[in-house]
Design an enzyme around this catalytic site. Sequence first.
Site, PDB file in Angstrom:
ATOM      1  N   VAL A  62      45.632  25.455  21.810  1.00 56.64           N
ATOM      2  CA  VAL A  62      46.088  24.337  20.988  1.00 56.64           C
ATOM      3  C   VAL A  62      45.009  23.950  19.978  1.00 56.64           C
ATOM      4  CG1 VAL A  62      46.879  21.926  21.010  1.00 56.64           C
ATOM      5  CG2 VAL A  62      47.671  23.508  22.775  1.00 56.64           C
ATOM      6  N   CYS A  63      43.752  23.946  20.384  1.00 57.79           N
ATOM      7  CA  CYS A  63      42.651  23.598  19.466  1.00 57.79           C
ATOM      8  C   CYS A  63      42.562  24.617  18.331  1.00 57.79           C
ATOM      9  CB  CYS A  63      41.326  23.542  20.219  1.00 57.79           C
ATOM     10  SG  CYS A  63      41.295  22.321  21.551  1.00 57.79           S
ATOM     11  N   ASP A  64      42.727  25.872  18.670  1.00 49.38           N
ATOM     12  CA  ASP A  64      42.735  26.946  17.682  1.00 49.38           C
ATOM     13  C   ASP A  64      43.860  26.696  16.672  1.00 49.38           C
ATOM     14  OD1 ASP A  64      42.133  30.281  17.437  1.00 49.38           O
ATOM     15  OD2 ASP A  64      44.123  29.616  16.824  1.00 49.38           O
TER      16      ASP A  64
ATOM     17  N   THR B  96      43.232  23.556  14.419  1.00 49.87           N
ATOM     18  CA  THR B  96      42.223  23.769  13.384  1.00 49.87           C
ATOM     19  C   THR B  96      42.753  24.689  12.291  1.00 49.87           C
ATOM     20  OG1 THR B  96      40.528  23.395  15.057  1.00 49.87           O
ATOM     21  CG2 THR B  96      39.817  24.412  12.992  1.00 49.87           C
TER      22      THR B  96
ATOM     23  N   SER C  62      37.940  22.058  22.517  1.00 43.14           N
ATOM     24  CA  SER C  62      37.181  23.293  22.295  1.00 43.14           C
ATOM     25  C   SER C  62      37.980  24.241  21.409  1.00 43.14           C
ATOM     26  CB  SER C  62      36.872  23.992  23.626  1.00 43.14           C
ATOM     27  OG  SER C  62      36.239  25.237  23.373  1.00 43.14           O
TER      28      SER C  62
END
EC number: 1.11.1.24
Length: 172
Positions: A63-65, A68, A58
């Site tokens: 970490v996803c932020d 990306t 998500s």
Amino acid sequence: MEKRHGAITFKGNAVTLLGPEVKVGQQAPDFTVLANDLTPVSLADSKGSVRIISVVPSLDTGVCDQQTRRFNEEAGKLPDVKILTISVDLPFAQKRWCGAAGVEQVQTLSDHRELSFGTAYGVAIEELRLLARAVFVVDQNDQVVYVEYVSEATEHPNYEAPILAAQQALGK
């Protein structure tokens, strides 16, 4: 459908991945996901390009932020590579997140509707209906040239290896 229990962990707990493990050398499986404007997007839409496919659970997590944003920065150095970030976040949430984060060089795509990508690439987490963190590089001929299934979904992937694989696929 193939189930792979314990292939990865999520917050230290073994989870079940739906779909086969994708391997280097095979033809990239096709999929259909949604762009931020709700139009369908498939692998064929970027045929002829080298693609880095960054998979995140998500965009609204740390970490996803960071993952990306990192690939968005790298996109500027890789003008001949398409970078796709796929999650099960709704297209509206992805669009909002990209606007707030200033992410403009990575295409965010939603697998929320059908889990088409998740089950084709073996990253759909059965227990959570999220995608496991992974990175794939697909060359101009739709051959998989790099695969990383991150063993603990809350940790970062290797950033350098897929970038190098994409550069090699371009002949650089």
